[in-house]
Design an enzyme around this catalytic site. Structure first.
Site, PDB file in Angstrom:
ATOM      1  N   TYR A 192     -14.506  24.732  62.650  1.00  0.00           N
ATOM      2  CA  TYR A 192     -15.489  25.495  61.760  1.00  0.00           C
ATOM      3  C   TYR A 192     -16.106  24.230  60.839  1.00  0.00           C
ATOM      4  O   TYR A 192     -17.276  23.872  60.638  1.00  0.00           O
ATOM      5  CB  TYR A 192     -14.954  26.364  60.783  1.00  0.00           C
ATOM      6  N   SER A 236     -22.173  25.316  54.843  1.00  0.00           N
ATOM      7  CA  SER A 236     -20.887  25.961  54.194  1.00  0.00           C
ATOM      8  C   SER A 236     -20.432  24.748  53.134  1.00  0.00           C
ATOM      9  O   SER A 236     -20.678  23.556  53.258  1.00  0.00           O
ATOM     10  CB  SER A 236     -20.152  26.167  55.222  1.00  0.00           C
TER      11      SER A 236
END
Length: 260
Positions: A164, A151
């Site tokens: 995350y 990501s």
């Protein structure tokens, strides 16, 4: 100077086999369809078998080759059993798209408890469990490539996203260390790090008024389109990227260029 090469041959995946995790929806399902259309025999893996079956049928209807394998990346036993099934349907595994992962509910890190464990277990430990099994097989065959799906948060901070962000940052470091250890076994390992793309796990958040306001403040001022990930993915899984190893390829429309 190198001689002219067969460009179509470099990007073709004919004769290759590919395992895609987290393939019951979103980018995982899309990546499976793309690789199948490019000629790969694909094995789609996730927990939701009914969705996998529909995806396999869809690929078959388009003339592709596909198989479904139930896999829960939180479980070492489930991952091992899934790879035993993979071994039974293909001779060698050439490509792993290590896509299974979760988003997290925005919260301060001091308030995170069980969800922290859950996010780390799926996004980091789950990816490690799968990559380990694939690496053992690829190293034995002296060929293969692994793409861990990271990501842009592998490269930046995120407010109220500590679980995350840490999971995806650690995944990018895992990629580098895997590449270091596996390169002389003929195995390449890279990370594909998308920016903002709407998927089943984040579309509610991104399509909210707050989400739209945030996206409008970014440099691209829009979400990415799935097809904009095809060429980057193809670079990492095909022979066209045979000298690309240990990187994190960011595809974010320039979001990380945002000035402070």
């Amino acid at each position: 100077m190198d001689k002219l090469v067969d460009i179509a041959g470099l990007v073709s995946l004919k004769g290759k086999t590919a395992l895609i995790t987290g393939a019951s929806s979103g980018l995982g399902a899309y990546f499976a369809e793309v690789l199948a259309e490019l000629g790969a025999e694909v094995i789609v893996a996730a927990r939701r078998e009914d969705r996998l079956r529909k995806l396999v049928d869809k690929i078959h209807q388009k003339g592709g080759l596909a198989h479904a394998v139930v896999m829960d990346v939180e479980s070492t036993q489930s991952v091992q059993m899934a790879f035993e099934k993979v071994d039974s349907v293909v001779k060698n595994l050439d490509i792993l798209v290590n896509n299974a992962g979760l988003s997290s509910t925005p919260s301060k890190f001091v308030d995170q408890d069980d969800e922290w464990e859950y996010i780390i277990d799926v996004n980091l430990k789950g990816a490690w469990r799968v990559a380990k099994q694939a690496a053992i097989r690829m190293a034995s065959a002296q060929r293969g490539c692994i793409v861990n799906i990271g990501s842009i948060y592998s490269h930046c901070t995120g407010l109220q996203k500590t679980d995350y962000v840490v999971s995806k940052t650690a995944l990018a470091q895992l990629t580098r260390n895997m590449a270091l250890e596996l390169t002389r076994s003929g195995v390449r390992v890279n990370t594909l790090s998308p920016g903002y793309f709407a998927t089943e796990i984040n579309e509610t958040q991104l399509n909210s008024e707050r989400g739209k306001e945030y996206i409008n403040k970014l440099i691209p001022q829009r979400l990415g389109h799935y097809h904009e990930l095809i060429a980057p993915l193809l670079l990492l899984v095909s022979d066209s990227g045979s000298f690309v190893n240990g990187i994190s390829l960011v595809v974010d429309g320039g979001s990380l260029l945002q000035p402070v």
